[in-house]
Design a protein around this motif. Structure first.
Motif, short mmCIF file in Angstrom:
data_model
loop_
_atom_site.label_atom_id
_atom_site.label_comp_id
_atom_site.label_asym_id
_atom_site.label_seq_id
_atom_site.Cartn_x
_atom_site.Cartn_y
_atom_site.Cartn_z
N ARG A 1 0.86 -1.18 0.00
CA ARG A 1 0.00 0.00 0.00
C ARG A 1 0.89 1.23 0.00
O ARG A 1 2.10 1.13 0.23
N THR A 2 0.32 2.37 -0.24
CA THR A 2 1.08 3.61 -0.15
C THR A 2 1.03 4.13 1.29
O THR A 2 0.18 3.71 2.08
N HIS A 3 1.92 5.03 1.61
CA HIS A 3 2.00 5.60 2.96
C HIS A 3 0.71 6.30 3.34
O HIS A 3 0.32 6.31 4.52
N LYS A 4 0.02 6.86 2.35
CA LYS A 4 -1.20 7.62 2.62
C LYS A 4 -2.41 6.73 2.85
O LYS A 4 -3.45 7.20 3.32
N GLU A 5 -2.29 5.45 2.52
CA GLU A 5 -3.43 4.55 2.60
C GLU A 5 -3.39 3.70 3.87
O GLU A 5 -2.32 3.43 4.42
N GLY A 6 -4.54 3.25 4.29
CA GLY A 6 -4.64 2.37 5.45
C GLY A 6 -4.59 0.91 5.03
O GLY A 6 -4.50 0.57 3.86
N GLU A 7 -4.67 0.03 6.03
CA GLU A 7 -4.60 -1.41 5.77
C GLU A 7 -5.72 -1.88 4.83
O GLU A 7 -5.56 -2.84 4.10
N ALA A 8 -6.84 -1.18 4.85
CA ALA A 8 -7.96 -1.59 4.01
C ALA A 8 -7.65 -1.46 2.53
O ALA A 8 -8.30 -2.08 1.68
N ALA A 9 -6.63 -0.67 2.20
CA ALA A 9 -6.29 -0.43 0.79
C ALA A 9 -5.20 -1.38 0.29
O ALA A 9 -4.67 -1.18 -0.80
N LEU A 10 -4.86 -2.41 1.07
CA LEU A 10 -3.80 -3.33 0.67
C LEU A 10 -4.07 -3.97 -0.68
O LEU A 10 -5.18 -4.42 -0.96
N SER A 11 -3.04 -4.02 -1.51
CA SER A 11 -3.09 -4.77 -2.75
C SER A 11 -2.37 -6.10 -2.54
O SER A 11 -1.27 -6.12 -1.96
N ILE A 12 -2.96 -7.18 -2.99
CA ILE A 12 -2.35 -8.50 -2.87
C ILE A 12 -1.89 -8.94 -4.25
O ILE A 12 -2.67 -8.91 -5.21
N VAL A 13 -0.62 -9.32 -4.35
CA VAL A 13 -0.03 -9.72 -5.63
C VAL A 13 0.55 -11.12 -5.50
O VAL A 13 1.41 -11.38 -4.65
N LYS A 14 0.08 -12.02 -6.37
CA LYS A 14 0.63 -13.37 -6.43
C LYS A 14 1.62 -13.43 -7.59
O LYS A 14 1.23 -13.30 -8.74
N THR A 15 2.88 -13.61 -7.28
CA THR A 15 3.93 -13.53 -8.30
C THR A 15 4.37 -14.92 -8.74
O THR A 15 4.02 -15.95 -8.13
N ASN A 16 5.19 -14.95 -9.78
CA ASN A 16 5.82 -16.18 -10.25
C ASN A 16 7.28 -16.26 -9.81
O ASN A 16 8.06 -17.02 -10.37
N LEU A 17 7.62 -15.46 -8.82
CA LEU A 17 8.98 -15.42 -8.28
C LEU A 17 9.10 -16.24 -7.01
O LEU A 17 8.16 -16.30 -6.21
N THR A 18 10.25 -16.83 -6.82
CA THR A 18 10.59 -17.41 -5.53
C THR A 18 11.69 -16.56 -4.90
O THR A 18 12.27 -15.70 -5.55
N GLY A 19 11.96 -16.81 -3.64
CA GLY A 19 13.02 -16.07 -2.96
C GLY A 19 12.47 -14.87 -2.22
O GLY A 19 12.10 -13.87 -2.82
N SER A 20 12.42 -14.98 -0.89
CA SER A 20 11.88 -13.88 -0.09
C SER A 20 12.65 -12.58 -0.31
O SER A 20 12.09 -11.49 -0.18
N TYR A 21 13.93 -12.70 -0.70
CA TYR A 21 14.77 -11.53 -0.97
C TYR A 21 14.25 -10.72 -2.16
O TYR A 21 14.63 -9.57 -2.35
N ASN A 22 13.39 -11.32 -2.99
CA ASN A 22 12.84 -10.60 -4.14
C ASN A 22 11.69 -9.67 -3.75
O ASN A 22 11.23 -8.89 -4.59
N THR A 23 11.24 -9.73 -2.51
CA THR A 23 10.14 -8.86 -2.08
C THR A 23 10.49 -7.39 -2.29
O THR A 23 9.68 -6.61 -2.82
N GLU A 24 11.69 -6.99 -1.91
CA GLU A 24 12.05 -5.58 -2.06
C GLU A 24 12.24 -5.19 -3.53
O GLU A 24 12.01 -4.04 -3.91
N ASN A 25 12.62 -6.16 -4.38
CA ASN A 25 12.71 -5.88 -5.81
C ASN A 25 11.32 -5.63 -6.40
O ASN A 25 11.13 -4.76 -7.25
N ILE A 26 10.35 -6.39 -5.90
CA ILE A 26 8.96 -6.19 -6.33
C ILE A 26 8.46 -4.82 -5.88
O ILE A 26 7.82 -4.09 -6.65
N LEU A 27 8.79 -4.45 -4.65
CA LEU A 27 8.35 -3.14 -4.14
C LEU A 27 9.02 -2.00 -4.90
O LEU A 27 8.41 -0.93 -5.08
N ALA A 28 10.25 -2.21 -5.36
CA ALA A 28 10.90 -1.20 -6.19
C ALA A 28 10.09 -0.97 -7.46
O ALA A 28 9.89 0.18 -7.89
N ALA A 29 9.61 -2.04 -8.06
CA ALA A 29 8.80 -1.92 -9.28
C ALA A 29 7.47 -1.23 -8.99
O ALA A 29 6.97 -0.45 -9.82
#
Length: 441
Positions: A260-288
């Motif tokens: 979510r963005t800083h301005k949004e609350g928990e209710a605005a969460l976006s859920i994304v199911k990726t084809n990536l493995t590796g928990s370390y890729n989470t921050e790469n996804i957030l960069a995108a």
């Protein structure tokens, strides 16, 4: 910095505009291209100038006069320098955003994620494969055509000063460093050398008043940014202080994240199911996510882009064989990427696990200690089978059961005692040729 003999850059650029395909390999000469005869320690493409013309090149650029065969040969002082100058001149004609991406680990995956997201709205061009060095960056720039709206330039380095040099060619308007870690220590000298060189992207953005996308929870990156005082920063990460706030929901083994963005609350969460493995890729996804939102994409467009990306080239790539599930991550390896890969296999839910690790190259004087740390970390996870491969690991063979000097020896051992029914982490430097192991897994 650059010098051309017999033809100024404007004249050469005009020829490029008329023949906008650059080639450096005589095995693949497109009709109507300009062939740049590069030289290396073991090759001299000047010797192929006549062949390039006969094969279909419109012009060849050479730096040895005795290989000039006719007026289609452009003699310059240095072919590589000319290629770099031409690329920079082309870059200066572009009025589009140019995103520079570097980092110790994850830069290619991040570049691909940025491309997947931005392509939802813009005609986007990104570095092909890992053409991210002093030759690849110029070739990437010269492949950008008039209809491109956003460019993504991956920049790699293995010695001091290289990122600064690549920035002088690509002139990014914005950029990000994925992370900094212990890699190519032979060239950088130390971890501080890594930080200094990667930080040259920050130096360029500060000097040109560019925009930085920053992993706001990475202490090294935030320290590097504070030292420079960059004016325009978009922060992404996991804590509430970031502009983009994300969370890893599951990693079994594919990643599901929420953001979510800083301005949004928990209710605005976006859920994304990726084809990536590796928990370390989470921050790469957030960069995108951060880049996509900055360039005006909707949350829906960002998520479609993220979910459309499927990794290739043996980076965090999951392969199901007849006997196992293999996490193929053997394109490259260094101390930080090894640690991240081991952290990931530790949290994956699987009935049986195996880890097969190969040597990390270019670790310099720290090689023994860093391989020792990897062994200890891998042993602490407690998997069903643990195999170490390579000369550096073999030096410490007394601390565990399965150490092999070569990939071929490991293959023979697995043939004698097969691995079956496991989720397997396969991680090594590219030179270990771990793709051969896939045949027996």
């Amino acid at each position: 910095m650059f010098k051309i003999i017999n033809m100024d850059i404007h004249a050469l650029y005009k020829l490029y505009q008329e023949n906008p395909v650059i080639s450096t390999d005589t095995r693949t000469i497109p009709e109507g291209s300009i062939f740049f005869a590069l030289r290396g320690e073991k090759f001299n493409a000047n010797t192929f100038a006549a062949q390039a013309l006969a094969t279909g090149a419109s012009y060849v650029v050479v730096d040895e006069a005795n290989y000039v065969v006719d007026d289609r040969c452009i003699l310059v002082d240095d072919v590589l320098s000319t290629l770099q100058q031409l690329a920079n001149f082309h870059r200066q004609q572009l009025t589009i955003p140019v995103i520079g991406v570097t980092g110790t680990n994850g830069k290619t995956t991040t570049k691909e994620l940025l491309y997947a997201v931005l392509s939802q709205k813009f005609k986007t061009y990104a570095t092909k494969g890992n053409l991210n060095n002093h030759i690849g960056v110029p070739l990437t720039l010269l492949a950008i055509q008039d209809d491109v709206e956003v460019a993504i330039i991956e920049m790699g380095a293995n010695h001091l000063g290289e990122i600064g040099f690549l920035c002088s060619i690509a002139e990014p308007t914005c950029g990000l460093i994925t992370n900094v870690g212990k890699a190519h220590l032979e060239g950088f000298g130390s971890f501080e050398g890594v930080k200094k060189t990667k930080g040259e992207l920050y130096d360029f953005l500060k000097r040109t008043d560019g925009l930085l996308f920053l992993q706001g929870d990475n202490e090294h990156l935030t320290e590097m940014e504070k030292q420079r005082g960059i004016n325009h920063v978009v922060r992404y990460g996991f804590s509430s202080a970031n502009d983009i706030i994300g969370k890893l929901e599951t990693a079994n083994p594919l990643l599901t994240i929420s953001w979510r963005t800083h301005k949004e609350g928990e209710a605005a969460l976006s859920i994304v199911k990726t084809n990536l493995t590796g928990s370390y890729n989470t921050e790469n996804i957030l960069a995108a996510v951060a880049v996509g939102l900055h360039f005006g994409l909707t949350k829906e467009e960002v998520n479609v882009g993220l979910e459309s990306y499927t990794p290739t080239n043996n980076r965090s790539q999951i392969t199901k064989t007849a006997n196992n599930v293999v996490i193929a991550d053997y394109y490259n390896a260094n101390a930080s990427s090894m640690a991240a890969a081991l952290d990931n296999i530790a949290v994956i839910e699987a009935s049986k696990k195996a880890i097969i690790l190969g040597d990390m190259f270019e670790m310099g004087e720290e090689s023994f200690v860093e391989h020792q740390k990897v062994i200890a970390k891998a042993q602490s996870i407690g998997v069903d089978r643990l195999i170490f491969v390579g000369k550096a690991f073999y030096e410490q063979r007394e601390v565990a059961d399965e150490f092999y000097q070569t990939t071929e020896e490991a293959i023979e051992a697995i043939l004698r005692n097969p691995v079956s029914g496991c989720t397997i982490l396969l991680k090594a430097s590219r030179g270990m040729a771990f793709e051969k192991l896939m045949e027996v897994l």
